[in-house]
Design a protein around this motif. Structure first.
Motif, PDB file in Angstrom:
ATOM      1  N   THR A 495      -4.405  -0.830  -0.878  1.00  0.00           N
ATOM      2  CA  THR A 495      -3.556   0.240  -0.360  1.00  0.00           C
ATOM      3  C   THR A 495      -2.307   0.364  -1.220  1.00  0.00           C
ATOM      4  OG1 THR A 495      -2.379  -1.271   1.129  1.00  0.00           O
ATOM      5  CG2 THR A 495      -4.340  -0.152   1.996  1.00  0.00           C
ATOM      6  N   TRP A 756      -6.860   2.117   7.304  1.00  0.00           N
ATOM      7  CA  TRP A 756      -5.839   3.067   7.751  1.00  0.00           C
ATOM      8  C   TRP A 756      -6.325   4.512   7.769  1.00  0.00           C
ATOM      9  CZ3 TRP A 756      -2.539  -0.099   9.682  1.00  0.00           C
ATOM     10  CH2 TRP A 756      -2.277  -1.315   9.067  1.00  0.00           C
ATOM     11  N   TYR A 776      -0.213   3.329  10.362  1.00  0.00           N
ATOM     12  CA  TYR A 776       0.264   2.413   9.327  1.00  0.00           C
ATOM     13  C   TYR A 776       1.743   2.113   9.484  1.00  0.00           C
ATOM     14  CZ  TYR A 776       1.533   0.470   4.801  1.00  0.00           C
ATOM     15  OH  TYR A 776       2.015  -0.340   3.815  1.00  0.00           O
TER      16      TYR A 776
END
Length: 807
Positions: A495, A756, A776
């Motif tokens: 991420t 997410w 998130y």
């Protein structure tokens, strides 16, 4: 003996040939080759049997340097071309060097003779006929024949006198003695006659070749003259037609009291400064540079749908967004003068009135104002505030530098040697080809000029919004011309968050949601807007270039206005992959659609062409409302700037061709270049340098925490390559384990699920797409990272054995 009196710059047909050893490279050392020294040229072959085929290499001796290295080795060098040769013994080396020196001397003499002839007969004689170039070898051969003729006459006369003297001798003993002298003179005469016959044969052959060349030259001159006559006749005809038409237009001008519209229409077809694409018609390329000056523009929109058989029908072009191009011609004087006296609004009104009063068979120009065009005082007109178009300053607390790129080249041979015997899927690409950013960060960098979206969020009109959205879409390609290093491929589950709300006014979260095929999802929120996209790519290697076709869709939503836009990225091509300097070009069509109102913006990224006079990296476009009316014209380059000009008036010429009148183009976006020292920092921008800056509180899967990427940024490339191999091997292990579980239990759902983002059907495209789940930032506030997988941790010893197990 008599032949010794003849001299000339003749080079023997074959001066020397034999076997020598030639240096190849450090792997192969010296290799035996068959060398032939002929006509001032040293050529070599693999063996004597290959002489009938093409040589493997040759070097001219006229300007070569010949020197010895030791008793058996010597060098022949001509500029960058070098032959390192080795003989069997010193005697062979000396023989070859002597022959090479003699051949070089004769070649230089021949070259000097040719240069003297060229200076005398070509340069100093400007009226020299081209046919004399063919006659020169013939004249040289004729001179040789004349010399031989003199020798034959001389020796023939001596032989004739000896024969008469022999007849007058009565004593047989004296006659026998005299016959020896007579035989010697006869031998000399025979030796002189043989080359004479050979040169006669060569003269005949040369004469025939000269005759053929002269015939070809005459035929060429005859064809050139015929073509020139045809061109002159066409020019004369066109000039006559042009003269008659100018007179007719001038007369019409006087009859209409000085109205110059028809005269302008006549010249509007001659030159267009650039062309803009229009949805629904076939697109043609432009041939003129766009202007950056503040000047009035008139868009000459040619309607080819009524008479062009070469254009596809509406059914054929329904799915093609770019099927028509409209020429835009820049005018710097006429409209400026009109505006200075009446103003652009008054000009539009006058033209509209003239349309109502004009009879049906008149040649007057018909005009209508474009819907939505401001009139009167212009208070509601679109305002380009220069200060608002400047991006906000960066937070001064953030870093502005990273370690410079090490001057470390990649040993391709060593890399390939280590790959022998390994699976292709297990070969990690070295970080030498990368920049210290991941693809997640590179996609986040597209929001460097997000202030354009902040401005668009304050506008209610959809077409006006599209001006800034179009500039924002183009700005994402601003740095691709110099960013030639590829970003890191994210690991599955990796991420990247970027919270720049405090200084830039937006924050984003991105995640690698799929590995096969690679796909990442991004969600970004700003002041009055939110943008989300899913990005993947497919590449095609074409030998000389690599073509990257994005598989993506981007969504942009303005909640206050209720507008929803979508678009796709264009194709990127990287040229000179194997040999030469790398360079990048972006090309293709980008359609930005407002699914709420139906308004569209069509942008054309024009591909680079060596034969085109367009400015490189050119972008043109147009904004069309839901009714098909033109509202804006876009022009610029994808690496520098974008301008927009409002369409104020739409009219038709006497020929029925649509013409759009626009206001002066205004600057919408201008690229901000980083300082010069950033060239040594992988050509990153200031924002790109800050993207990988370490931060506290980010998810454990964030790209900032990726160890191989951090080591590369610090200049530790060897360690980065090793860690990169460990991480990729760990990812393979996880994938194999998932595949084994799926094989053992087919009913179980073992597919990877992003952390997410969630997969759902896109209501616009009806295709599955990953969208932000929305939790998130709440998890970050609570420091709850329990859902995050461990992707950056690895067992160094176990993974090292796994990697080495395929050696």
């Amino acid at each position: 003996m008599a032949m010794a009196n003849y001299s000339g710059p003749q080079v023997p047909d074959t001066e020397m040939k034999g076997t020598l050893q030639k240096w190849a490279n450090y792997m192969r050392g010296y290799q035996k080759r068959w060398f032939v020294l002929s006509k001032g040229l040293l050529s070599y072959y693999s063996s004597e049997a290959d002489v009938s085929q093409n040589c493997r290499g040759s070097i001219k001796l006229a300007s070569a340097i010949i020197y010895k290295q030791d008793n058996i080795r010597f060098v022949v060098q001509n500029g960058d071309q070098v032959f390192h040769l080795k003989a069997k013994n010193e005697q062979q080396r000396q023989n070859w060097m002597t022959a090479l020196q003699c051949s070089k001397m004769l070649a230089n003499r021949l070259q000097e003779s040719e240069d003297e002839y060229y200076q005398k007969h070509i340069i100093n004689s400007k009226k020299q006929d081209r046919s004399l170039q063919f006659l020169e070898p013939l004249n040289a051969k004729l001179n040789d024949l004349t010399n031989f003729n003199e020798l034959i006459v001389k020796h023939g006369s001596a032989l004739h006198k000896s024969f008469i003297a022999l007849e007058s001798i009565d004593n047989p003993v004296e006659a026998i003695k005299f016959c020896k002298s007579y035989n010697e003179k006869a031998t000399v005469f025979r030796v002189t006659t043989i080359p004479m016959l050979k040169h006669c044969e060569e003269f005949v052959t040369l004469a025939r070749n000269v005759v053929k060349k002269m015939e070809k030259l005459l035929n060429h001159e005859r064809e050139a003259r015929t073509s020139l006559e045809v061109v002159c006749a066409q020019l004369a005809k066109q000039y006559s037609q042009l003269e008659e038409r100018v007179k007719r237009e001038y007369a019409n001008k006087n009859n209409t009291g000085g109205n110059t519209s028809d005269e302008d229409e006549f010249f509007e077809d001659a030159v267009t400064d650039f062309e803009v694409p229009v949805p629904g018609k076939a697109l043609r390329a432009s041939s003129q540079d766009y202007t950056e000056n503040n000047c009035e523009t008139v868009s000459n929109y040619q309607d080819d749908s009524s008479g062009g058989d070469d254009l596809p029908s509406d059914e054929e072009t329904e799915d093609s967004p770019t099927s028509a191009a409209i020429g835009v011609r820049v005018r710097k004087n006429k409209l400026k003068n009109l505006n200075s006296t009446k103003g652009i609004e008054e000009v539009n009104i006058d033209v509209s009135i003239s349309e109502e009063k004009a009879p049906a068979d008149s040649d007057s120009t018909q005009s209508t104002s474009v819907p939505g065009t401001p009139s009167g005082s212009g208070k509601n007109d679109f305002d380009f505030d220069v200060e608002e178009l400047k991006p906000p300053p960066f937070d001064p607390k953030r870093r502005t530098k990273i370690p410079e790129r090490p001057n470390q080249s990649l040993n391709l041979w060593s890399f390939m040697k280590n790959c022998i015997g390994k699976e292709l899927t297990k070969i990690p690409m070295p970080v030498n080809f990368n920049e210290p950013l991941s693809m997640l960060q590179r996609l986040t960098e597209d929001f460097e000029y997000a202030h354009l979206l902040h401005k668009a969020a304050t506008i209610d009109d959809s077409c006006n919004q599209l001006v800034y959205i179009a500039a924002f879409c183009v700005s994402s390609y601003a740095t691709t011309s110099v960013r030639l290093n590829k970003p890191f491929n994210p690991l599955l589950g990796e991420t990247y968050e970027c919270d720049r709300t405090s200084d830039l006014g937006w924050k984003s979260i991105a995640e690698q949601v799929s590995h096969h095929p690679p796909m990442l999802a991004l969600h970004c929120e700003g002041k009055g807007w939110k943008c989300w996209s899913e990005f993947g790519l497919s590449s095609k290697f074409r030998g000389k270039y690599l073509q990257v076709n994005p598989v993506d869709i981007s969504h942009l939503e303005f909640p206050d206005q209720g507008y929803h836009y979508t678009w796709h990225k264009v194709t990127t091509t990287i040229h000179n992959i194997i040999v030469g300097k790398l360079w990048v070009d972006n090309h293709g069509d980008m359609v930005i659609t407002n699914h709420t109102t139906g308004d569209r913006c069509l942008l054309k990224f024009i591909p680079y062409s060596y034969f085109s006079r367009d400015v490189p990296r050119k972008v043109t476009g147009s904004i069309i409302d839901a009714k098909g009316e033109p509202r804006w014209v876009i022009q610029g380059t994808w690496d520098n700037r974008i301008e927009a000009a409002r369409v104020h008036n739409k009219r038709r010429s006497s020929k029925g061709k649509p013409i759009w009148e626009t206001s002066s183009p205004k600057l919408v976006w201008q690229r901000i270049y980083p300082p010069p020292e950033y060239d040594k920092m992988y050509n990153l921008t200031v924002l790109a340098v800050q993207l990988n800056e370490p931060e506290d509180g980010v998810a454990p899967t964030d790209s900032r925490l990726r160890p191989d990427q951090r080591l590369m940024e610090d200049g530790k490339w060897d360690e980065a390559n090793q860690i990169k191999g460990f991480l990729e091997e760990k990812q393979r292990k996880v994938r194999r384990k998932r595949e084994e579980e799926a094989a053992a239990n087919p009913d179980a759902d073992v597919t990877y699920a992003p952390t997410w983002f969630k997969l759902q059907i896109d209501p616009i495209t009806n295709n599955p797409v990953h969208v932000y789940a929305g939790d998130y930032w709440q998890c970050k506030q609570n420091l709850d990272w329990t859902k995050c997988p461990e992707i950056f941790n690895f067992d160094r010893e176990s993974d090292l054995k796994s990697i080495q197990g395929t050696d």
